[in-house]
Design a protein around this motif. Structure first.
Motif, PDB file in Angstrom:
ATOM      1  N   VAL A   1      -0.759   3.777   3.986  1.00 46.43           N
ATOM      2  CA  VAL A   1      -2.154   3.314   3.763  1.00 46.43           C
ATOM      3  C   VAL A   1      -2.756   4.619   4.291  1.00 46.43           C
ATOM      4  CG1 VAL A   1      -3.794   1.792   4.693  1.00 46.43           C
ATOM      5  CG2 VAL A   1      -1.575   0.904   4.450  1.00 46.43           C
ATOM      6  N   ALA A   2      -3.879   4.949   3.468  1.00 44.20           N
ATOM      7  CA  ALA A   2      -4.571   6.093   3.975  1.00 44.20           C
ATOM      8  C   ALA A   2      -6.026   5.722   3.706  1.00 44.20           C
ATOM      9  CB  ALA A   2      -4.087   7.332   3.164  1.00 44.20           C
ATOM     10  N   THR A   3      -6.832   6.911   4.113  1.00 39.46           N
ATOM     11  CA  THR A   3      -8.255   6.532   3.550  1.00 39.46           C
ATOM     12  C   THR A   3      -8.846   7.593   2.887  1.00 39.46           C
ATOM     13  OG1 THR A   3      -9.060   7.687   5.735  1.00 39.46           O
ATOM     14  CG2 THR A   3      -8.703   5.429   5.903  1.00 39.46           C
ATOM     15  N   ARG A   4      -9.907   7.380   2.010  1.00 38.58           N
ATOM     16  CA  ARG A   4     -10.782   8.214   1.189  1.00 38.58           C
ATOM     17  C   ARG A   4     -12.031   8.231   1.845  1.00 38.58           C
ATOM     18  NH1 ARG A   4      -8.083  10.667  -2.759  1.00 38.58           N
ATOM     19  NH2 ARG A   4     -10.042  11.764  -3.403  1.00 38.58           N
ATOM     20  N   ARG A   5     -12.919   9.363   1.875  1.00 32.27           N
ATOM     21  CA  ARG A   5     -14.269   9.424   2.274  1.00 32.27           C
ATOM     22  C   ARG A   5     -15.042  10.424   0.914  1.00 32.27           C
ATOM     23  NH1 ARG A   5     -15.629  14.176   6.555  1.00 32.27           N
ATOM     24  NH2 ARG A   5     -14.231  15.898   5.437  1.00 32.27           N
TER      25      ARG A   5
ATOM     26  N   ALA B   1       2.879   5.180  12.984  1.00 35.19           N
ATOM     27  CA  ALA B   1       2.028   6.246  13.406  1.00 35.19           C
ATOM     28  C   ALA B   1       1.544   7.313  12.044  1.00 35.19           C
ATOM     29  CB  ALA B   1       2.608   7.190  14.429  1.00 35.19           C
ATOM     30  N   ALA B   2       2.293   7.333  11.294  1.00 36.92           N
ATOM     31  CA  ALA B   2       1.914   8.017   9.981  1.00 36.92           C
ATOM     32  C   ALA B   2       1.402   7.224   8.752  1.00 36.92           C
ATOM     33  CB  ALA B   2       3.291   8.759   9.446  1.00 36.92           C
ATOM     34  N   GLY B   3       1.112   5.911   9.021  1.00 34.52           N
ATOM     35  CA  GLY B   3       0.421   5.110   8.033  1.00 34.52           C
ATOM     36  C   GLY B   3       1.790   4.573   7.201  1.00 34.52           C
ATOM     37  N   ASN B   4       2.905   4.710   7.336  1.00 36.19           N
ATOM     38  CA  ASN B   4       3.889   4.066   6.326  1.00 36.19           C
ATOM     39  C   ASN B   4       4.373   2.608   6.761  1.00 36.19           C
ATOM     40  OD1 ASN B   4       4.267   6.770   5.011  1.00 36.19           O
ATOM     41  ND2 ASN B   4       5.265   7.534   6.926  1.00 36.19           N
ATOM     42  N   TYR B   5       4.612   2.027   5.741  1.00 32.80           N
ATOM     43  CA  TYR B   5       5.168   0.561   5.921  1.00 32.80           C
ATOM     44  C   TYR B   5       6.573   0.384   5.280  1.00 32.80           C
ATOM     45  CZ  TYR B   5       3.061  -0.806   1.559  1.00 32.80           C
ATOM     46  OH  TYR B   5       2.627  -0.702   0.177  1.00 32.80           O
ATOM     47  N   LYS B   6       7.222  -0.626   5.761  1.00 33.67           N
ATOM     48  CA  LYS B   6       8.234  -1.165   4.949  1.00 33.67           C
ATOM     49  C   LYS B   6       8.644  -2.626   4.948  1.00 33.67           C
ATOM     50  CE  LYS B   6      11.904   1.642   5.890  1.00 33.67           C
ATOM     51  NZ  LYS B   6      13.215   2.089   6.657  1.00 33.67           N
ATOM     52  N   PHE B   7       8.856  -3.063   3.995  1.00 37.06           N
ATOM     53  CA  PHE B   7       9.324  -4.617   3.877  1.00 37.06           C
ATOM     54  C   PHE B   7      10.544  -4.857   2.963  1.00 37.06           C
ATOM     55  CE2 PHE B   7       4.737  -4.890   3.653  1.00 37.06           C
ATOM     56  CZ  PHE B   7       4.440  -5.749   4.773  1.00 37.06           C
ATOM     57  N   PRO B   8      11.579  -5.040   3.883  1.00 44.27           N
ATOM     58  CA  PRO B   8      13.061  -5.383   3.494  1.00 44.27           C
ATOM     59  C   PRO B   8      12.932  -6.856   3.200  1.00 44.27           C
ATOM     60  CG  PRO B   8      13.486  -5.015   5.832  1.00 44.27           C
ATOM     61  CD  PRO B   8      12.011  -4.817   5.497  1.00 44.27           C
ATOM     62  N   LEU B   9      13.453  -7.079   1.825  1.00 43.81           N
ATOM     63  CA  LEU B   9      13.460  -8.819   1.591  1.00 43.81           C
ATOM     64  C   LEU B   9      14.496  -9.041   0.757  1.00 43.81           C
ATOM     65  CD1 LEU B   9      10.700  -9.785  -0.932  1.00 43.81           C
ATOM     66  CD2 LEU B   9      10.998  -7.418  -0.464  1.00 43.81           C
ATOM     67  N   ARG B  10      15.071 -10.370   0.769  1.00 48.28           N
ATOM     68  CA  ARG B  10      16.209 -10.810   0.058  1.00 48.28           C
ATOM     69  C   ARG B  10      15.427 -11.124  -1.618  1.00 48.28           C
ATOM     70  NH1 ARG B  10      17.588 -15.700  -1.845  1.00 48.28           N
ATOM     71  NH2 ARG B  10      19.985 -15.940  -2.217  1.00 48.28           N
ATOM     72  N   ASN B  11      16.171 -10.363  -2.533  1.00 51.64           N
ATOM     73  CA  ASN B  11      15.478 -10.724  -3.855  1.00 51.64           C
ATOM     74  C   ASN B  11      15.673 -12.254  -4.450  1.00 51.64           C
ATOM     75  OD1 ASN B  11      15.067 -10.665  -6.488  1.00 51.64           O
ATOM     76  ND2 ASN B  11      15.701  -8.644  -6.849  1.00 51.64           N
TER      77      ASN B  11
ATOM     78  N   THR C   1      -1.863  -0.414  11.283  1.00 49.58           N
ATOM     79  CA  THR C   1      -2.829  -1.415  10.394  1.00 49.58           C
ATOM     80  C   THR C   1      -2.111  -2.640   9.898  1.00 49.58           C
ATOM     81  OG1 THR C   1      -4.024   0.571   9.692  1.00 49.58           O
ATOM     82  CG2 THR C   1      -4.096  -1.474   8.275  1.00 49.58           C
ATOM     83  N   THR C   2      -2.636  -3.545   9.799  1.00 53.11           N
ATOM     84  CA  THR C   2      -1.795  -4.704   9.341  1.00 53.11           C
ATOM     85  C   THR C   2      -1.637  -4.582   7.775  1.00 53.11           C
ATOM     86  OG1 THR C   2      -2.467  -6.177  11.065  1.00 53.11           O
ATOM     87  CG2 THR C   2      -1.770  -7.326   9.030  1.00 53.11           C
ATOM     88  N   VAL C   3      -0.591  -4.729   7.092  1.00 53.01           N
ATOM     89  CA  VAL C   3      -0.280  -4.616   5.780  1.00 53.01           C
ATOM     90  C   VAL C   3       0.398  -6.090   5.330  1.00 53.01           C
ATOM     91  CG1 VAL C   3       0.642  -3.516   3.786  1.00 53.01           C
ATOM     92  CG2 VAL C   3       0.191  -2.422   5.670  1.00 53.01           C
ATOM     93  N   VAL C   4      -0.381  -6.708   4.318  1.00 48.71           N
ATOM     94  CA  VAL C   4       0.354  -8.060   4.057  1.00 48.71           C
ATOM     95  C   VAL C   4       0.828  -8.086   2.549  1.00 48.71           C
ATOM     96  CG1 VAL C   4      -0.457 -10.332   3.260  1.00 48.71           C
ATOM     97  CG2 VAL C   4      -1.593  -9.312   5.129  1.00 48.71           C
ATOM     98  N   LEU C   5       2.061  -8.455   2.523  1.00 50.42           N
ATOM     99  CA  LEU C   5       2.843  -8.475   1.212  1.00 50.42           C
ATOM    100  C   LEU C   5       2.625  -9.826   0.449  1.00 50.42           C
ATOM    101  CD1 LEU C   5       4.995  -7.028  -0.740  1.00 50.42           C
ATOM    102  CD2 LEU C   5       6.724  -8.287   0.907  1.00 50.42           C
ATOM    103  N   GLN C   6       2.224  -9.652  -0.741  1.00 48.85           N
ATOM    104  CA  GLN C   6       1.903 -10.802  -1.609  1.00 48.85           C
ATOM    105  C   GLN C   6       3.073 -10.560  -2.857  1.00 48.85           C
ATOM    106  OE1 GLN C   6      -2.273 -10.297  -2.548  1.00 48.85           O
ATOM    107  NE2 GLN C   6      -2.665 -11.420  -0.852  1.00 48.85           N
TER     108      GLN C   6
END
Length: 432
Positions: A237-241, A291-301, A267-272
């Motif tokens: 997640v990043a920003t643009r200006r 801290a670098a804006g990265n996120y990860k979601f491991p989930l059972r397929n 930042t809260t990230v919601v997986l849909q």
């Protein structure tokens, strides 16, 4: 006696000599022109040079014009020449004078343009930006003055974006339609400079200013994994200006920059997810960026689904628009738990028994294949599984070592998600 007579004569002359006639014959008249300017006019009994000033309590008079005696008794000025002010309590009048000291004045009038006001912004579910400004609390202190206009104040926005077309490399400027409503919606979801404006007969007044940045959300996902296996979805997640440099060094032309300006940590990230390309999105889970804006979601397929991630917008003095990643489809393939022979080495005349165990555990009809002498896979028999398992015996009277495999068709899970067909890995039978 001579002195007394002279004094009496002078006094008598002073008392009987008439005063010079008034040159300015009437008060000053004010009106708007059809093109939105202020017309100042007055009458004279005889031509004279005039001085036209704006008189304001508590401030020095502002010289507006000095028409010569040969010029018309009319001055037309743009409204900003009368220095519109943000308060109706700041009364003003036009004063016209001539060298003999004769003076004519207009009626009092205000030059009100609405003062600064804090705008409020929020976001609709689709990401559009809704804005509003509070009602104007000021009451007209010079009602029905000569320059009052019976038209409501209108509101709108000035938007600066990096959207094409640009003008000479400068950022794009556009105005929303003016409205008497105190609110509206911006459908652009990109970095913007937003200026909130109010218009009346005296021109535009800036109520508020915001630099709105946009959220950039990426999503990486595997194309497919075995059913029930872990599929790890990652992103950033990043920003643009938006930024305009109107005067770069070395005489370069203006530059319009729509650029990435930093990451969004914590930042809260919601997986849909949704079950089809036309189905509704529903929440699978949420997490935080590092801290670098990265996120990860491991989930059972759980079967083939389409995924996306979203982040909410922020308001305040430096708002951030909400953001949504591109959608990514993660397919699922049937998971082969076990594919083998009960006895991988048998003698001629013994019926080999091929075993299969798969997930999802349904009633698929699997096909057993073998590799023939030409090296091609050839069908041998079928087996309808029960709870995802099956065992089939067959006659095989040829000595040697042979490779077999299962083909398992696609299926649908209990939640109606599709799972793709798959081949098992090869397994070996040795006949002696």
């Amino acid at each position: 006696m001579m002195t007394s007579l002279l004094a009496t004569t002078l006094l008598s002359t002073a008392l009987t000599t008439p005063a010079p006639p008034s040159v300015l014959a009437a008060d000053v008249q004010l009106a708007w022109t059809t093109d939105g300017k202020v017309r100042i006019s007055w009458n004279e009994t005889s031509p004279a040079p005039n001085t036209v000033v704006l008189e304001r309590p508590g401030a020095e008079d502002l010289l507006l014009a000095s028409p010569a005696a040969t010029e018309p008794n009319t001055v037309v000025l743009a409204p900003d020449k009368l220095e519109p002010w943000g308060s109706t309590t700041d009364r003003a009048r036009i004063v016209v004078s001539e060298p003999s000291g004769d003076v004519a004045r207009s009626a009092d009038f205000d030059r009100y343009r609405r003062a600064a006001a804090q705008a409020h912004i929020s976001y609709r579910p689709n990401g559009d930006l809704a804005w509003s400004v509070p009602p104007d609390p000021v009451v007209d202190s010079t009602p029905n003055d000569p320059l009052d206009v019976a038209a409501p104040t209108t509101y709108g926005l000035r938007l600066m974006t990096g959207e094409q077309p640009w003008t000479y490399d400068r950022c794009r400027i556009e105005y929303t339609a003016r409205t008497t409503a105190l609110s509206g919606v911006i459908t652009k979801q990109r970095p913007m400079e937003v200026i909130f404006l109010a218009w009346n007969e005296w021109g535009a007044a800036q109520l508020d200013w915001r630099l709105v940045s946009s959220s950039v959300v990426t999503l990486n996902a595997p194309a497919s994994t075995p059913y029930g296996a872990t599929a790890t979805l990652t992103g950033k997640v990043a920003t643009r200006r938006i930024f305009e440099n109107p005067a770069p060094p070395n005489g370069a032309p203006p530059i319009c920059l729509d650029e990435e300006s930093g990451t969004r940590p914590n930042t809260t990230v919601v997986l849909q997810a949704r079950d089809s390309a036309t189905g509704p999105w529903y929440v699978v889970g949420s997490g935080k960026t590092d801290a670098a804006g990265n996120y990860k979601f491991p989930l059972r397929n759980p079967g083939a689904r389409e995924y996306r991630t979203t982040v909410a917008g922020t308001t305040g003095t430096s708002p951030l628009q909400p953001g949504t990643s591109p959608a990514r489809t993660v397919r699922a393939s049937t998971r082969v738990v076990s594919a083998k022979f009960i006895q991988p080495a048998v003698t001629v005349g013994t019926r080999p028994q091929a075993y299969l165990w798969v997930d999802p555990a349904g009633t698929q009809q699997a096909a057993l294949q073998f590799r023939n002498s030409a090296g091609a896979w050839q069908g041998l028999t079928y087996k309808t599984l029960y709870a995802g398992r099956g065992l089939v015996a067959f006659a095989w009277n040829v000595r040697g070592t042979f490779q077999f495999r299962w083909w398992i068709p696609g299926s649908t899970t209990s939640t109606r998600l599709p799972v793709d067909a798959v081949y098992s890995g090869p397994f070996t039978l040795k006949v002696s």
